[in-house]
Design a protein around this motif. Structure first.
Motif, mmCIF file in Angstrom:
data_model
loop_
_atom_site.group_PDB
_atom_site.id
_atom_site.type_symbol
_atom_site.label_atom_id
_atom_site.label_comp_id
_atom_site.label_asym_id
_atom_site.label_seq_id
_atom_site.Cartn_x
_atom_site.Cartn_y
_atom_site.Cartn_z
ATOM 1 N N SER A 1 -1.667 -3.493 -2.125
ATOM 2 C CA SER A 1 -2.932 -4.114 -2.532
ATOM 3 C C SER A 1 -2.734 -5.407 -3.305
ATOM 4 O O SER A 1 -3.568 -6.318 -3.205
ATOM 5 C CB SER A 1 -3.735 -3.139 -3.400
ATOM 6 N N ALA B 1 2.809 -0.675 -9.482
ATOM 7 C CA ALA B 1 1.794 -1.325 -8.647
ATOM 8 C C ALA B 1 1.912 -2.847 -8.693
ATOM 9 O O ALA B 1 1.604 -3.539 -7.719
ATOM 10 C CB ALA B 1 0.395 -0.893 -9.094
ATOM 11 N N ASN C 1 -3.565 6.637 1.350
ATOM 12 C CA ASN C 1 -4.662 5.677 1.307
ATOM 13 C C ASN C 1 -4.801 5.103 -0.097
ATOM 14 O O ASN C 1 -5.637 5.533 -0.884
ATOM 15 C CB ASN C 1 -5.961 6.337 1.766
ATOM 16 N N GLY C 2 -3.945 4.145 -0.402
ATOM 17 C CA GLY C 2 -3.892 3.562 -1.731
ATOM 18 C C GLY C 2 -2.983 4.356 -2.636
ATOM 19 O O GLY C 2 -2.736 5.553 -2.421
ATOM 20 N N SER C 3 -2.460 3.697 -3.666
ATOM 21 C CA SER C 3 -1.599 4.422 -4.614
ATOM 22 C C SER C 3 -2.388 5.480 -5.368
ATOM 23 O O SER C 3 -1.802 6.424 -5.916
ATOM 24 C CB SER C 3 -0.938 3.441 -5.589
ATOM 25 N N ASN C 4 -3.718 5.363 -5.381
ATOM 26 C CA ASN C 4 -4.539 6.408 -5.994
ATOM 27 C C ASN C 4 -4.307 7.752 -5.308
ATOM 28 O O ASN C 4 -4.131 8.780 -5.960
ATOM 29 C CB ASN C 4 -6.027 6.052 -5.916
ATOM 30 N N ALA D 1 -5.601 -5.470 -0.491
ATOM 31 C CA ALA D 1 -6.385 -4.473 -1.220
ATOM 32 C C ALA D 1 -7.354 -3.741 -0.299
ATOM 33 O O ALA D 1 -7.621 -2.547 -0.481
ATOM 34 C CB ALA D 1 -7.144 -5.144 -2.362
ATOM 35 N N THR E 1 -4.892 2.422 10.167
ATOM 36 C CA THR E 1 -4.208 2.056 8.921
ATOM 37 C C THR E 1 -2.717 1.845 9.157
ATOM 38 O O THR E 1 -2.124 0.870 8.679
ATOM 39 C CB THR E 1 -4.417 3.140 7.863
ATOM 40 N N THR F 1 2.300 -0.459 -4.111
ATOM 41 C CA THR F 1 1.083 -0.637 -3.336
ATOM 42 C C THR F 1 1.164 -1.923 -2.543
ATOM 43 O O THR F 1 1.879 -2.857 -2.925
ATOM 44 C CB THR F 1 -0.160 -0.671 -4.255
ATOM 45 N N ARG G 1 -5.936 -0.495 1.811
ATOM 46 C CA ARG G 1 -5.763 0.798 1.145
ATOM 47 C C ARG G 1 -4.491 1.480 1.609
ATOM 48 O O ARG G 1 -4.502 2.496 2.302
ATOM 49 C CB ARG G 1 -6.977 1.735 1.379
ATOM 50 N N GLU H 1 -6.810 -8.582 -8.022
ATOM 51 C CA GLU H 1 -6.574 -8.821 -6.602
ATOM 52 C C GLU H 1 -5.705 -10.064 -6.413
ATOM 53 O O GLU H 1 -5.632 -10.938 -7.272
ATOM 54 C CB GLU H 1 -7.895 -9.032 -5.870
ATOM 55 N N GLY I 1 -0.931 2.657 -0.238
ATOM 56 C CA GLY I 1 0.002 2.813 -1.351
ATOM 57 C C GLY I 1 1.156 3.692 -0.914
ATOM 58 O O GLY I 1 1.060 4.416 0.088
#
Length: 381
Positions: free
Chosen positions: A236, A207, A91-94, A242, A272, A234, A245, A31, A247
């Motif tokens: 984050s 990232a 919602n996040g690079s995930n 972070a 968001t 990202t 969320r 982080e 990405g």
């Protein structure tokens, strides 16, 4: 007692996640250690309050304002101008990576990576019923291009994922290596339904891209000539968001349009989108922290080496170091002193992310107390 019809392949699996422990010094999940300023908080608060007045309506499905703001940011950060339509966010690079595997992976298709690397890649493949194949990186964690070419020719992957800088090693890929992978990926993807050859999609996961050392280029520079390339980022890490969320990736319009097919309706909430736009309006302030974190990182590498440890060069906001005869014992001893780092990567090594100067001082003190200088056996391991 009922038995649930769990999907085959998920038996015995556990949820992904690093330890979440309340300790004074948390340096385990890469982080940004600096909380947003009052000015940033105020902008986000006002933007979210405005968005809240319309929460009875669905958000914009394709979020053009946010895509344009992200394109502007990439132009400033990397000197590469892309159209808003070439940017995708989730919602996040995930979730961005999951969209890639949903669009291009699936049963009968393969995702290829090179380890050691980010452990979530295998889970993206698992969750999309995509076969996951890994080959080894070289001893110095770079790519052996002969191994890469052979693996691509043998597996005909639909998706190739390469982290640069790599997690957990911190290693960035030279653009010549990325070009070689892109060339090898042309015409070697899975055959289309009509028997036509396809290009494997190459995802360069940046990232930690903002933390790269001066002079280290971004793979964004290769987008214009490679419609099968996607570069993910990202908010984050460098942005210190972070908890937001958010990405995103940049790619050809054709590739991005494929991702739009598989995304869930209204996947990015109005809240968001508003918060991300507000944060991006403070990009200069948020990015100003990156230089100081780079400096802390480089100082840490120097200090670890002075103590006799092997600390790898890093273009990220973390450092891989060791080796230790018993890294788990070192991890636990540090934790007892209130310092949480990460057991990850090659055997014998630990990873520490960069915190504030005070946190890094606490880490140095604790490591000296629990490990001292490495033995000759550890040095030569």
């Amino acid at each position: 007692m009922s038995t649930l019809p769990l999907r085959p392949g998920l038996e015995g699996e556990t949820p992904y996640g690093a330890p979440e422990l309340d300790v004074p010094v948390r340096l385990n999940v890469n982080e940004n250690p600096y909380a947003p300023s009052e000015a940033v908080v105020a902008s986000i608060r006002d933007a979210v309050a405005q968005a809240a007045t319309g929460l009875n309506r669905y958000p914009d499905r394709d979020f053009p304002a946010l895509r344009a703001a992200l394109a502007d940011y990439l132009d400033v950060e990397s000197g590469v101008r892309v159209a808003p339509e070439q940017v995708w966010a989730a919602n996040g690079s995930n979730e961005v990576m999951l969209h890639v595997l949903q669009a291009f992976g699936g049963p009968g298709r393969t995702c290829l990576t090179f380890t050691p690397t980010y452990s979530m890649y295998s889970e993206y493949a698992r969750d999309t019923l995509t076969e996951y194949v890994t080959e080894r990186r070289a001893v110095d964690f770079t790519l052996d291009l002969d191994v890469v070419r052979e693996a691509i020719a043998r597996t005909r992957p639909a998706v190739i994922i390469l982290a640069s800088p790599n997690n957990p090693t911190g290693t960035a890929l030279p653009l010549d290596d990325v070009r070689a992978v892109l060339d090898a990926a042309r015409g070697t993807g899975p055959l289309a339904a009509d028997g036509a050859r396809t290009d494997a999609v190459v995802v360069i996961d940046e990232a930690y891209g903002e933390f790269r050392r001066p002079g280290v280029p971004s793979a964004l520079e290769l987008l214009s000539d490679n419609p099968h390339l996607a570069v993910s980022r990202t908010m984050s890490k460098a942005f210190g968001m972070a908890g937001l969320r958010l990405g995103y990736l940049a790619a050809s319009r054709e590739l991005v349009d494929c991702l739009r097919v598989v995304r869930l309706p209204y996947h990015l909430s109005a809240v968001t989108q508003a918060a991300a736009l507000a944060a991006l309006s403070h990009r200069e302030e948020l990015m100003s922290q990156v230089a100081s974190l780079r400096g802390e990182r480089d100082d840490l590498v120097t200090w670890l080496r002075e103590q006799g440890w092997n600390a790898h060069e890093s273009d990220s906001n973390f450092v891989l170091f060791g080796p230790f005869e018993d890294r788990d014992a070192v991890f636990k001893a540090l934790l007892e002193r209130g310092v949480l780092i990460r057991v990850v990567g090659p055997d014998g090594y630990l990873r520490v992310c960069i915190g504030t100067p005070e946190e890094m001082g606490a880490f140095r003190t604790a490591l000296t107390a629990v490990a001292g200088a490495p033995s000759s056996e550890e040095r030569n391991a």
